[in-house]
Design a protein around this motif. Structure first.
Motif, mmCIF file in Angstrom:
data_model
loop_
_atom_site.group_PDB
_atom_site.id
_atom_site.type_symbol
_atom_site.label_atom_id
_atom_site.label_comp_id
_atom_site.label_asym_id
_atom_site.label_seq_id
_atom_site.Cartn_x
_atom_site.Cartn_y
_atom_site.Cartn_z
ATOM 1 N N PRO A 47 0.800 -1.233 0.000
ATOM 2 C CA PRO A 47 0.000 0.000 0.000
ATOM 3 C C PRO A 47 0.832 1.283 0.000
ATOM 4 C CG PRO A 47 -0.958 -1.602 1.490
ATOM 5 C CD PRO A 47 0.327 -2.190 1.011
ATOM 6 N N VAL A 48 1.824 1.357 0.878
ATOM 7 C CA VAL A 48 2.592 2.610 0.969
ATOM 8 C C VAL A 48 3.330 2.909 -0.334
ATOM 9 C CG1 VAL A 48 2.859 2.655 3.472
ATOM 10 C CG2 VAL A 48 4.427 1.286 2.096
ATOM 11 N N GLN A 49 3.776 1.854 -1.039
ATOM 12 C CA GLN A 49 4.448 2.078 -2.322
ATOM 13 C C GLN A 49 3.458 2.590 -3.361
ATOM 14 O OE1 GLN A 49 6.915 -1.191 -3.584
ATOM 15 N NE2 GLN A 49 7.056 -0.431 -5.669
ATOM 16 N N LEU A 81 -5.724 9.922 -9.675
ATOM 17 C CA LEU A 81 -4.515 9.403 -9.016
ATOM 18 C C LEU A 81 -4.436 9.862 -7.561
ATOM 19 C CD1 LEU A 81 -1.873 9.866 -11.868
ATOM 20 C CD2 LEU A 81 -2.566 7.702 -10.838
ATOM 21 N N LYS A 82 -4.752 11.136 -7.300
ATOM 22 C CA LYS A 82 -4.746 11.627 -5.921
ATOM 23 C C LYS A 82 -5.817 10.923 -5.090
ATOM 24 C CE LYS A 82 -3.054 16.204 -7.323
ATOM 25 N NZ LYS A 82 -3.404 17.636 -7.496
ATOM 26 N N LEU A 83 -6.979 10.704 -5.708
ATOM 27 C CA LEU A 83 -8.051 10.006 -4.989
ATOM 28 C C LEU A 83 -7.632 8.582 -4.652
ATOM 29 C CD1 LEU A 83 -10.991 10.123 -3.967
ATOM 30 C CD2 LEU A 83 -11.712 9.256 -6.205
ATOM 31 N N LEU A 84 -6.955 7.914 -5.587
ATOM 32 C CA LEU A 84 -6.467 6.552 -5.310
ATOM 33 C C LEU A 84 -5.492 6.543 -4.139
ATOM 34 C CD1 LEU A 84 -5.891 5.260 -8.967
ATOM 35 C CD2 LEU A 84 -7.665 4.511 -7.371
ATOM 36 N N ALA A 85 -4.601 7.549 -4.077
ATOM 37 C CA ALA A 85 -3.663 7.634 -2.945
ATOM 38 C C ALA A 85 -4.415 7.795 -1.636
ATOM 39 C CB ALA A 85 -2.698 8.795 -3.171
ATOM 40 N N VAL A 88 -5.937 4.474 -0.528
ATOM 41 C CA VAL A 88 -4.949 3.565 0.090
ATOM 42 C C VAL A 88 -4.704 3.972 1.543
ATOM 43 C CG1 VAL A 88 -2.611 2.660 -0.017
ATOM 44 C CG2 VAL A 88 -3.857 3.095 -2.130
ATOM 45 N N ALA A 89 -4.560 5.283 1.800
ATOM 46 C CA ALA A 89 -4.367 5.753 3.172
ATOM 47 C C ALA A 89 -5.586 5.430 4.025
ATOM 48 C CB ALA A 89 -4.100 7.251 3.173
ATOM 49 N N ALA A 90 -6.803 5.542 3.430
ATOM 50 C CA ALA A 90 -8.014 5.185 4.165
ATOM 51 C C ALA A 90 -8.026 3.701 4.500
ATOM 52 C CB ALA A 90 -9.244 5.560 3.339
ATOM 53 N N HIS A 91 -7.514 2.884 3.574
ATOM 54 C CA HIS A 91 -7.409 1.447 3.854
ATOM 55 C C HIS A 91 -6.494 1.194 5.063
ATOM 56 C CE1 HIS A 91 -6.751 -2.846 3.225
ATOM 57 N NE2 HIS A 91 -5.444 -2.596 3.235
ATOM 58 N N SER A 102 6.912 4.822 6.559
ATOM 59 C CA SER A 102 7.146 4.376 5.187
ATOM 60 C C SER A 102 7.198 5.507 4.167
ATOM 61 C CB SER A 102 6.048 3.385 4.774
ATOM 62 O OG SER A 102 5.950 2.329 5.710
ATOM 63 N N LEU A 103 6.639 6.678 4.494
ATOM 64 C CA LEU A 103 6.583 7.770 3.522
ATOM 65 C C LEU A 103 7.502 8.906 3.950
ATOM 66 C CD1 LEU A 103 2.722 7.954 2.899
ATOM 67 C CD2 LEU A 103 4.416 6.707 1.580
ATOM 68 N N SER A 104 8.086 9.555 2.969
ATOM 69 C CA SER A 104 8.933 10.717 3.268
ATOM 70 C C SER A 104 8.062 11.906 3.651
ATOM 71 C CB SER A 104 9.809 11.054 2.062
ATOM 72 O OG SER A 104 9.001 11.458 0.973
ATOM 73 N N VAL A 105 8.695 12.918 4.227
ATOM 74 C CA VAL A 105 7.959 14.114 4.657
ATOM 75 C C VAL A 105 7.265 14.799 3.483
ATOM 76 C CG1 VAL A 105 8.223 16.418 5.658
ATOM 77 C CG2 VAL A 105 9.369 14.464 6.716
ATOM 78 N N PRO A 106 7.910 14.997 2.325
ATOM 79 C CA PRO A 106 7.212 15.643 1.205
ATOM 80 C C PRO A 106 5.986 14.861 0.727
ATOM 81 C CG PRO A 106 9.577 15.708 0.845
ATOM 82 C CD PRO A 106 9.351 14.816 2.018
ATOM 83 N N VAL A 107 6.098 13.529 0.647
ATOM 84 C CA VAL A 107 4.971 12.712 0.169
ATOM 85 C C VAL A 107 3.819 12.776 1.158
ATOM 86 C CG1 VAL A 107 4.229 10.365 -0.378
ATOM 87 C CG2 VAL A 107 6.464 11.182 -1.164
ATOM 88 N N LEU A 108 4.097 12.644 2.453
ATOM 89 C CA LEU A 108 3.036 12.668 3.461
ATOM 90 C C LEU A 108 2.396 14.053 3.545
ATOM 91 C CD1 LEU A 108 1.517 10.972 5.415
ATOM 92 C CD2 LEU A 108 3.331 11.235 7.096
ATOM 93 N N ASN A 109 3.202 15.086 3.354
ATOM 94 C CA ASN A 109 2.659 16.447 3.335
ATOM 95 C C ASN A 109 1.672 16.611 2.172
ATOM 96 O OD1 ASN A 109 2.712 19.387 4.086
ATOM 97 N ND2 ASN A 109 3.601 19.549 2.039
#
Length: 966
Positions: A47-49, A81-85, A88-91, A102-109
């Protein structure tokens, strides 16, 4: 089909096929694929990937027709694509622990900002200005999630993080890492500026008395529909995943407590706020239970926070916080109840619950207070240090220097306490044999270190000592003590000595510096440096030994390291490694270099490459001094690494000349001529003089003996060496008006200096290579106009016979070089008859006839089994024999001259007859007559001897006649 292909097909068909990884774009094409994928037990990609892939594709910039980079377009593809991300986080139930790990600061931001956007939080609105109670539950939860992540990221960034070891340097990867690092720093800067607002938002959330909801895959699907199809379901209280008020408050309290605790380092009063939040978190966990699905708190870390807050805050209810040893120790230190502190340490010696670092920190604090003038603490320092020492002994650690310093002046009270600590630290009924042996060895060493036998008797007569040591061990110890001090009077009071003076801080530093100089253990060196830097930050410890030398090309890089401890450690490890390599202690050198490589890999790609180069050089030395001596070829990976070094083109890497020398010499010594002549890059030949010289040597050796047309490479090598041995000439007008010629011997017209060439040649061991270079220098020596006696050598005919500008060649330097090269070659193989002939010729040319004759004879002996076989004619040529004849003649060994004349192709009767006529001969004369076989010489010898007999008889007759007359 070949047999190999059939085997390969059979092997692949027998193995189960791994299903191909699902690509990110497949989720765009099939709407239901994401949920199906996430429900798998081990989805690939995880999921995180997927979150990273979706957001990376959605944020890719576009390029317009004018080839200008534009921001990512807000089109349907990117929105999906943003909705799919987000799905996954909701999952993952928006678990920040999983996402942060698992995620870097820029990605999680980016992810959380998309959550705010889809949750209808107006962009640009300050969260602190929003009334959370008036917002829909999912919107309020999105704001809480973002602000919780903000303060958690601030706290996490304050912790030291070990850098990931980089792989091979790749420009694109390094640029990407640098960009991500800069982006992370910018985000952290913004988060820290907004930290106060985030704290206020979370404090306001604690006042909410309603349950909140977080988005699920279903609610996100509903939000993605047209507004008219939603029917307000996302606004209702049943949409999304329910988070109870207690669960929300528990998470918020914990995160607030962590940020307050972090701020306490600059404002101690904030620790009270942290304490309040952490204890509130404990209460909420006990209320909702630790098995809550939506509230994940690290309870061990929480307990540590609570304990630390209890210590750092002055609470009136201190008795409730003394349940742990840490709280009790802190209370004792604060109240000055040091006897109770010693009691706690004594009890812990049996339970071993306190970490050794904590024990040492308490002792350091006591030492500091004692040095500030509190003399009453000297005894407490000794007692705590004794407890720590016994604890170290039982756990197999080395005894610290503090104990030895405090025990320099032992007395009865100190011995009594030491024995008490030892007795109370071991349970003899349940202790293992290993533990008993450690304690017995400690007590035994204490006896051997004491000079006062009364104190020794106190230990040896103690019940614990008698129990732990066997009878024969005690007897052996008593014998050792008697031998060591046979005249000690037990009634004599010990005399005060220099060692009774208490050790000062400078003595401690001096002792540690002494250990640092002697140690070759990388781990121990690191520990000593940490301890020294803890004592003083003003010293540069890499300067304490003049023997620690690092090449200048490395020194500038190492001394540029900003951290003092790291700089000292890198410099000392490299200096000690180079020293061990120089004295051929390759085992310790490899350990030191490996430790230095591991250290610099974390922060300096430049120093990492330097250490890889030095380890390559060390491996070359190790092989040449070990397996290479017996002729065993080096492993293929070592040859590949040498090639890699020669072809390396990494910019700004400091390089040592000796590494290039050794690499080229290594290739020549192991006959890698094919690589040097055919495969080495042309640019490398043009830029590296050692590679060029090695290529010419390899090509020349490869073509020997070869026809005349193959001597082009020999001519090229000749021209290179002639240029190296040439000097620039200048004319200078003197005071008298005459013009004189000045030779600048230090300058060179070639690719390197003569001393560099000589140094390189002395690294060669391959016989053909040495013979070739010797032959060249011999020919160059013989070209000289005023030469009287030529020197002979193998393959001398392949070199040119003339030099266009003889004036420019420094023939004196050539002569010296020839002598040095022959001496070196004979150290490699003292039985090479051609090299022995060259050495003999050099002595002959310099009028050292005895030494010349010695080497001529040695050359003949080694190639004829000590003259049991015939000497090959190419060794004893007519020229060699004539020179041997001249040597014997000038040494007045005339009979030997006559014998040697027989070995010439055309016997030199004139010289033989003249030698036999000599009356004053320094050889054995008559003993050599058996070795004359030529009939003509024998007849001449017989005639001479007959005449001498007649003369002797006539002289005897005259003598008798004279006597008769008298």
């Amino acid at each position: 089909m070949s047999a190999e292909a059939a085997d390969r097909e059979a092997a692949t068909s027998s193995r189960p096929c791994t299903p191909p990884q699902t690509s990110w774009f497949e989720f765009l094409l099939e709407e239901a694929l994401l949920e199906t994928h996430l429900k798998k037990p081990c989805p690939d990609p995880p999921p995180v990937q997927l979150i990273v892939q979706f957001l990376e594709q959605a944020s890719k910039p576009s390029v317009n027709e004018q080839n200008q980079v534009q921001p990512p377009p807000d089109n349907k593809r990117n929105r999906i694509l943003k909705l799919l991300a987000l799905k996954v986080a909701a999952h993952l139930k928006w678990d920040l622990d999983i996402l942060e790990k698992s995620l870097s600061v820029p990605v999680l931001n980016m992810l959380l900002n998309e959550l705010l956007c889809i949750s209808k939080v107006p962009p640009g609105t300050k969260h602190v200005d929003v009334d959370l109670s008036s917002l829909p539950p999912t919107t309020a939860m999105a704001i809480l999630l973002y602000n919780r992540w903000a303060i958690r990221t601030i706290v996490q960034s304050s912790f030291p993080v070990k850098q990931v070891k980089p792989g091979p340097p790749q420009l694109s990867v390094m640029n990407q890492i640098q960009q991500e690092k800069e982006l992370t720093e910018n985000i952290l800067k913004v988060l820290k500026e907004q930290a106060a607002d985030s704290i206020l938002v979370l404090e306001a959330a604690l006042k909410l008395n309603k349950d909140l909801y977080v988005h699920t895959i279903r609610t996100l699907d509903l939000l993605a529909m047209e507004p008219g199809m939603v029917n307000g379901e996302t606004e209702s209280s049943t949409a999304g995943l329910k988070i109870s008020t207690e669960e929300m408050q528990c998470q918020v309290c914990y995160d607030l407590g962590a940020v307050y605790f972090q701020q306490g380092s600059t404002n101690a009063a904030v620790y009270e706020n942290a304490k309040e939040k952490f204890f509130r978190t404990k209460e909420l966990i006990s209320k909702i239970g630790s098995s809550s699905l939506h509230c994940t708190i690290d309870e061990k870390r929480l307990a540590g926070y609570c304990q630390a807050c209890g210590v750092l805050t002055s609470s009136s209810n201190s008795t409730s916080q003394q349940s742990t040893p840490y709280s009790q120790i802190h209370c004792c230190m604060r109240c000055g109840n040091y006897q109770e502190l010693v009691k706690i340490f004594l009890e812990d010696n049996l339970t071993l619950s306190l970490p050794v670092q904590f024990r040492q920190s308490v002792l350091r604090e006591l030492f500091q207070k004692a040095q500030q003038g509190n003399d009453a603490l000297d005894e407490i320092c000794f007692r705590i240090c004794t407890c720590n020492t016994v604890c170290d002994v039982m756990q197999g650690r080395a005894i610290g220097i503090q104990f030895n310093q405090l025990f320099l002046k032992p007395n009865k009270e100190k011995i009594d306490f030491l024995l008490e600590v030892c007795s109370r630290s071991i349970n003899l009924e349940h202790a293992s044999e290993s533990l008993k042996r450690k304690m017995a060895a400690f007590l035994k060493n204490m006896c051997l270190s004491l000079e006062d036998l009364q104190l020794v008797f106190m230990i040896s007569s103690h019940e614990l000592f008698i129990t732990l040591l066997k009878d024969d061990e005690r007897k052996l110890l008593i014998d050792q003590m008697r031998k060591r001090s046979p005249r000690i009077n037990l009634c004599t009071k010990p005399v005060t000595s220099f060692y009774d003076i208490p050790a000062s801080a400078s003595v401690n530093i001096g002792q540690l510096e002494h250990q640092l100089i002697l140690s070759v253990d990388p781990w121990r060196i690191r520990q000593i440096l940490i301890e020294l830097h803890g004592m003083t930050s003003e010293r540069q410890f890499w300067t304490i030994s003049s023997k620690w030398e690092v090449p200048n090309v490395y020194g500038s890089v190492i001394l540029g390291i900003k951290d003092n401890l790291t700089r000292d450690l890198v410099y000392i490890l490299m200096a000690k490694g180079l020293h061990c390599s120089a004295i051929k202690d390759f085992v310790h050198a490899k350990q030191l270099f490996a430790a230095c490589l591991e250290l610099v890999t974390e922060f300096s790609p430049k120093l990492r490459q330097v250490m890889l180069n030095e380890m390559l050089l060390l491996d070359i030395y190790t092989h040449e001094a070990g397996a290479g001596v017996s002729g065993e070829r080096p492993p293929s990976d070592l040859i590949s690494r040498v090639r890699g070094y020669l072809e390396m083109r990494v910019p700004d890497i400091p390089l040592r000349q000796v590494v290039a020398e050794e690499c080229v010499a290594f290739m020549l010594n192991w006959r890698e001529n094919e690589y040097l002549t055919m495969q080495v890059p042309l640019l490398l030949v043009q830029t590296n003089p050692y590679v060029k010289l090695g290529q010419l040597l390899a090509a020349t050796c490869k073509e020997l003996p070869g026809p005349k047309e193959s001597r082009r490479t020999a001519k090229d090598l000749w021209e290179v060496v002639v240029q190296i041995c040439s000097v620039s000439n200048q004319h200078k007008r003197g005071n008298d008006g005459r013009v004189s010629l000045i030779k600048h011997r230090e300058s060179t017209l070639g690719i390197m200096y003569r001393n560099e060439l000589l140094s390189f040649i002395k690294k060669l061991r391959e016989p053909l290579v040495l013979t070739t270079i010797l032959s060249l220098f011999v020919k160059l020596h013989n070209v000289r106009e005023d030469i009287v006696n030529d020197i002979a050598a193998e393959h001398i005919s392949i070199w040119p016979s003339t030099i266009p500008n003889l004036q420019s060649v420094d023939f004196e330097a050539v002569a010296v070089t020839v002598k040095e090269l022959v001496s070196y070659a004979l150290t490699i193989n003292s039985n090479n008859h051609f090299w022995l002939i060259i050495q003999a010729d050099i002595y002959f040319a310099t009028n050292q006839y005895s030494a010349a004759l010695h080497y001529y004879l040695q050359a003949g002996a080694v190639c004829s089994d000590f003259f049991n076989k015939m000497v090959p004619p190419d060794v004893y040529t007519d020229q060699v024999i004539k020179r041997m004849i001249k040597c014997c003649s000038l040494l007045n060994c005339h009979t030997q001259v006559a014998i040697l004349c027989q070995f010439l192709r055309e016997i030199d009767y004139k010289t033989a007859f003249k030698a036999l006529q000599e009356q004053n001969s320094h050889d054995a004369m008559d003993s050599y007559y058996d070795y004359i076989w030529d009939v003509t010489i024998l007849e001449y010898l017989t005639c001479i001897l007959s005449l001498e007999i007649v003369k002797e008889k006539a002289a005897c007759g005259v003598m008798l006649k004279n006597q008769h007359k008298a």
